[in-house]
Design a protein around this motif. Structure first.
Motif, PDB file in Angstrom:
ATOM      1  N   ARG A 280       0.834  -1.188   0.000  1.00 22.21           N
ATOM      2  CA  ARG A 280       0.000   0.000   0.000  1.00 22.21           C
ATOM      3  C   ARG A 280       0.876   1.249   0.000  1.00 22.21           C
ATOM      4  NH1 ARG A 280      -3.030  -3.374  -1.229  1.00 22.21           N
ATOM      5  NH2 ARG A 280      -4.973  -4.018  -0.213  1.00 22.21           N
ATOM      6  N   VAL A 281       0.514   2.200  -0.856  1.00 21.45           N
ATOM      7  CA  VAL A 281       1.222   3.471  -0.945  1.00 21.45           C
ATOM      8  C   VAL A 281       0.288   4.574  -0.466  1.00 21.45           C
ATOM      9  CG1 VAL A 281       2.378   5.116  -2.471  1.00 21.45           C
ATOM     10  CG2 VAL A 281       2.576   2.654  -2.898  1.00 21.45           C
ATOM     11  N   ARG A 282       0.780   5.384   0.421  1.00 25.84           N
ATOM     12  CA  ARG A 282      -0.037   6.449   0.988  1.00 25.84           C
ATOM     13  C   ARG A 282      -0.598   7.341  -0.116  1.00 25.84           C
ATOM     14  NH1 ARG A 282       2.075  11.137   5.222  1.00 25.84           N
ATOM     15  NH2 ARG A 282       0.055  12.216   5.426  1.00 25.84           N
ATOM     16  N   GLY A 283      -1.914   7.620  -0.021  1.00 27.86           N
ATOM     17  CA  GLY A 283      -2.560   8.499  -0.980  1.00 27.86           C
ATOM     18  C   GLY A 283      -3.104   7.806  -2.216  1.00 27.86           C
ATOM     19  N   GLN A 284      -2.771   6.503  -2.403  1.00 26.86           N
ATOM     20  CA  GLN A 284      -3.260   5.759  -3.559  1.00 26.86           C
ATOM     21  C   GLN A 284      -4.582   5.072  -3.240  1.00 26.86           C
ATOM     22  OE1 GLN A 284      -1.729   5.643  -6.693  1.00 26.86           O
ATOM     23  NE2 GLN A 284      -0.486   7.261  -5.782  1.00 26.86           N
ATOM     24  N   ARG A 285      -5.366   4.807  -4.282  1.00 23.43           N
ATOM     25  CA  ARG A 285      -6.660   4.134  -4.105  1.00 23.43           C
ATOM     26  C   ARG A 285      -6.514   2.624  -4.279  1.00 23.43           C
ATOM     27  NH1 ARG A 285     -11.529   6.438  -3.680  1.00 23.43           N
ATOM     28  NH2 ARG A 285     -11.623   8.716  -3.802  1.00 23.43           N
ATOM     29  N   TYR A 286      -7.281   1.882  -3.466  1.00 18.86           N
ATOM     30  CA  TYR A 286      -7.271   0.423  -3.531  1.00 18.86           C
ATOM     31  C   TYR A 286      -8.703  -0.087  -3.354  1.00 18.86           C
ATOM     32  CZ  TYR A 286      -2.298   1.118  -2.901  1.00 18.86           C
ATOM     33  OH  TYR A 286      -0.999   1.530  -3.066  1.00 18.86           O
ATOM     34  N   PRO A 287      -9.011  -1.280  -3.902  1.00 20.29           N
ATOM     35  CA  PRO A 287     -10.371  -1.824  -3.764  1.00 20.29           C
ATOM     36  C   PRO A 287     -10.743  -2.030  -2.301  1.00 20.29           C
ATOM     37  CG  PRO A 287      -9.145  -3.030  -5.428  1.00 20.29           C
ATOM     38  CD  PRO A 287      -8.150  -2.154  -4.726  1.00 20.29           C
ATOM     39  N   LEU A 288     -11.964  -1.702  -1.965  1.00 17.16           N
ATOM     40  CA  LEU A 288     -12.457  -1.905  -0.610  1.00 17.16           C
ATOM     41  C   LEU A 288     -12.632  -3.399  -0.368  1.00 17.16           C
ATOM     42  CD1 LEU A 288     -13.381  -0.236   1.826  1.00 17.16           C
ATOM     43  CD2 LEU A 288     -15.703  -0.287   0.910  1.00 17.16           C
ATOM     44  N   THR A 289     -12.226  -3.878   0.793  1.00 15.88           N
ATOM     45  CA  THR A 289     -12.355  -5.297   1.142  1.00 15.88           C
ATOM     46  C   THR A 289     -13.469  -5.484   2.166  1.00 15.88           C
ATOM     47  OG1 THR A 289     -10.772  -5.170   2.975  1.00 15.88           O
ATOM     48  CG2 THR A 289      -9.893  -5.634   0.764  1.00 15.88           C
ATOM     49  N   TYR A 290     -13.898  -6.722   2.316  1.00 16.82           N
ATOM     50  CA  TYR A 290     -14.959  -7.043   3.273  1.00 16.82           C
ATOM     51  C   TYR A 290     -14.539  -6.658   4.685  1.00 16.82           C
ATOM     52  CZ  TYR A 290     -18.413  -9.871   5.808  1.00 16.82           C
ATOM     53  OH  TYR A 290     -19.410 -10.284   6.651  1.00 16.82           O
ATOM     54  N   THR A 291     -13.317  -7.062   5.062  1.00 17.74           N
ATOM     55  CA  THR A 291     -12.810  -6.744   6.401  1.00 17.74           C
ATOM     56  C   THR A 291     -12.615  -5.246   6.565  1.00 17.74           C
ATOM     57  OG1 THR A 291     -11.673  -8.876   6.502  1.00 17.74           O
ATOM     58  CG2 THR A 291     -10.962  -7.187   8.050  1.00 17.74           C
ATOM     59  N   GLY A 292     -12.087  -4.603   5.533  1.00 17.69           N
ATOM     60  CA  GLY A 292     -11.878  -3.163   5.601  1.00 17.69           C
ATOM     61  C   GLY A 292     -13.171  -2.401   5.749  1.00 17.69           C
ATOM     62  N   ALA A 293     -14.213  -2.857   5.058  1.00 17.39           N
ATOM     63  CA  ALA A 293     -15.518  -2.193   5.155  1.00 17.39           C
ATOM     64  C   ALA A 293     -16.108  -2.336   6.552  1.00 17.39           C
ATOM     65  CB  ALA A 293     -16.473  -2.774   4.115  1.00 17.39           C
ATOM     66  N   LYS A 294     -15.946  -3.529   7.145  1.00 19.32           N
ATOM     67  CA  LYS A 294     -16.453  -3.738   8.501  1.00 19.32           C
ATOM     68  C   LYS A 294     -15.712  -2.851   9.500  1.00 19.32           C
ATOM     69  CE  LYS A 294     -17.571  -7.776  10.013  1.00 19.32           C
ATOM     70  NZ  LYS A 294     -17.540  -9.201  10.414  1.00 19.32           N
ATOM     71  N   THR A 295     -14.394  -2.742   9.338  1.00 18.42           N
ATOM     72  CA  THR A 295     -13.605  -1.891  10.226  1.00 18.42           C
ATOM     73  C   THR A 295     -14.001  -0.427  10.070  1.00 18.42           C
ATOM     74  OG1 THR A 295     -11.735  -3.420  10.115  1.00 18.42           O
ATOM     75  CG2 THR A 295     -11.268  -1.179  10.855  1.00 18.42           C
ATOM     76  N   ALA A 296     -14.181   0.002   8.818  1.00 17.80           N
ATOM     77  CA  ALA A 296     -14.587   1.384   8.560  1.00 17.80           C
ATOM     78  C   ALA A 296     -15.945   1.665   9.182  1.00 17.80           C
ATOM     79  CB  ALA A 296     -14.634   1.640   7.055  1.00 17.80           C
ATOM     80  N   TRP A 297     -16.845   0.678   9.115  1.00 18.70           N
ATOM     81  CA  TRP A 297     -18.179   0.852   9.692  1.00 18.70           C
ATOM     82  C   TRP A 297     -18.103   0.983  11.218  1.00 18.70           C
ATOM     83  CZ3 TRP A 297     -22.709   2.494  10.167  1.00 18.70           C
ATOM     84  CH2 TRP A 297     -23.639   1.936  11.041  1.00 18.70           C
ATOM     85  N   GLN A 298     -17.294   0.150  11.842  1.00 20.79           N
ATOM     86  CA  GLN A 298     -17.171   0.208  13.300  1.00 20.79           C
ATOM     87  C   GLN A 298     -16.644   1.563  13.751  1.00 20.79           C
ATOM     88  OE1 GLN A 298     -14.718  -3.198  14.126  1.00 20.79           O
ATOM     89  NE2 GLN A 298     -16.341  -4.674  13.691  1.00 20.79           N
ATOM     90  N   ARG A 299     -15.671   2.090  13.025  1.00 19.22           N
ATOM     91  CA  ARG A 299     -15.121   3.406  13.360  1.00 19.22           C
ATOM     92  C   ARG A 299     -16.135   4.509  13.110  1.00 19.22           C
ATOM     93  NH1 ARG A 299      -9.214   2.467  10.428  1.00 19.22           N
ATOM     94  NH2 ARG A 299      -8.291   1.170  12.081  1.00 19.22           N
ATOM     95  N   LEU A 300     -16.854   4.414  12.001  1.00 17.23           N
ATOM     96  CA  LEU A 300     -17.861   5.417  11.666  1.00 17.23           C
ATOM     97  C   LEU A 300     -18.983   5.427  12.698  1.00 17.23           C
ATOM     98  CD1 LEU A 300     -19.154   7.476   9.751  1.00 17.23           C
ATOM     99  CD2 LEU A 300     -20.089   5.546   8.433  1.00 17.23           C
TER     100      LEU A 300
END
Length: 377
Positions: A280-300
């Motif tokens: 992963r490179v800072r500032g670059q876009r990457y596909p959203l993952t199932y785990t990443g979406a769940k983590t983002a939801w918990q934080r939100l």
């Protein structure tokens, strides 16, 4: 009788052959008479096992049955990783060589009790005290991850020809589950989510609320499934069923600007930190993952102060509002991709006010009819 005493153990052991198969082990008995009774029972089990194996024409060891089930159909489940984990849990609990024909009602009941003692899993490191503070898994989780998985193994083995003389009573093992609640998102809660939303996750959550699709269905959405020309999203949903979702003006407004962000996946995020291990490179876009979406939801959810609202409740919110607006259960069933309309009926409470108004109109109509009859009389 083939029982003997090993000088290194306080217990008698047994060792015999039946139909070319060797059976041996400890009787856990300290007297010869008890050991001989134990061995007699083992001989009966051996006869039943050989008979069942011959009919099934395959090993009935739980590890082997689970492996054949996985190869035959389980790997094609909508969530194969969860199925693989659940099967592995059963194999570890019973031991890989445990014959499924030896699993009776008591053994299955013990499994249920063992699984009920587990606590929900959370990502990240925790102290022992924090781990003990986590809630126990729900009855629904026990049913889905243990009891019904074991029942599926039995069903598969029976289809292969295995015969079970002491099959568990599945109806008695299924734990009661509360009816799934239907939770709507209030206006002030939606505003709080929008205020706390990261800009790169905004389109994803907007689409979730506008489509009513499941988390996995949203995360894995590909551009090949999106056709702006026909104004349709065509994909395969839960149970490998073909699902067609309309691209409404609101949905088009969400998706159209995302073109060009990734060649395959619709929803992406911006890496805040670099990560060499993950590339992963800072500032670059990457596909959203199932785990990443769940983590983002918990934080939100935490940053917005939203309480008592799960990710799946977005789907309930969509179904409830759609039914209230349309008054059409069949339409909602199709929009949510429910195989059985019984699943859609959980939203029927939103029509209570409509029913009350209809009953009131009927009563008023009868009053008018009676008044006219009196006037004529």
């Amino acid at each position: 009788m083939s029982v003997y005493k090993d000088p290194r153990s306080p217990y008698y052991s047994f060792d015999f052959q039946h139909a070319g198969n060797r059976f041996h082990g400890s009787t856990k008995c300290t007297t010869r008479r008890e050991a001989e009774k134990f061995e007699a029972l083992e001989r009966e089990k051996a006869k039943a096992l050989v008979k069942a194996t011959r009919r099934a024409k395959a090993s009935l060891a739980i590890d082997d049955v689970a492996d054949r089930l996985w190869t035959h159909s389980a790997r094609y489940d909508s969530e194969p990783k969860a199925t693989e984990t659940n099967l592995a849990r059963l194999v570890e609990y019973f031991g890989p060589s445990k014959q499924v024909t030896d699993i009776d009602h008591k053994a299955a009941k013990d499994l249920v009790a063992w699984r009920r003692g587990h606590r929900v899993s959370r990502r990240g490191k925790r102290t022992k005290e924090e781990e003990r503070a986590l809630p126990l898994v729900s009855n629904a989780t026990v049913n889905r991850s243990a009891t019904k998985v074991l029942q599926r193994l039995f069903t598969f083995a029976k289809a292969e020809g295995a015969v079970f003389e002491n099959e568990p009573k599945w109806g008695e093992l299924i734990l009661p589950e509360p009816e799934e609640r239907v939770r709507e998102l209030k206006i002030e809660e939606a505003d709080a989510l929008d205020e706390a939303m990261r800009a790169d996750y905004g389109p994803f959550f907007d689409f979730v609320r506008a489509s009513g699709m499941r988390l996995k269905e949203c995360v894995t959405l590909r551009w090949s499934e999106v056709d702006f020309g026909t104004r349709q999203i065509v994909r395969f949903g839960k149970g490998a069923r073909r699902v067609v979702f309309p691209i409404t003006p609101a949905v088009r407004e969400i998706l159209f600007p995302l073109q060009g962000q990734h060649p395959e996946f619709v929803f992406t995020y911006v890496a805040i930190y670099g990560n060499k291990r993950l590339g992963r490179v800072r500032g670059q876009r990457y596909p959203l993952t199932y785990t990443g979406a769940k983590t983002a939801w918990q934080r939100l959810r935490a940053s917005s102060g939203l309480a008592d609202f799960r990710f799946h409740d977005f789907r309930h919110d969509f179904g409830t509002k759609l039914l209230r607006d349309s008054g059409n259960l069949k339409l909602v069933q199709k929009a949510l991709n429910h195989r059985d309309i019984k699943s859609t009926l959980r939203y029927a409470h939103v029509l209570d006010e409509d029913v009350a108004e209809a009953v009131e109109r009927l009563a008023e109509s009868r009053k008018k009819s009676r008044s006219k009859l009196r006037e004529v009389g």
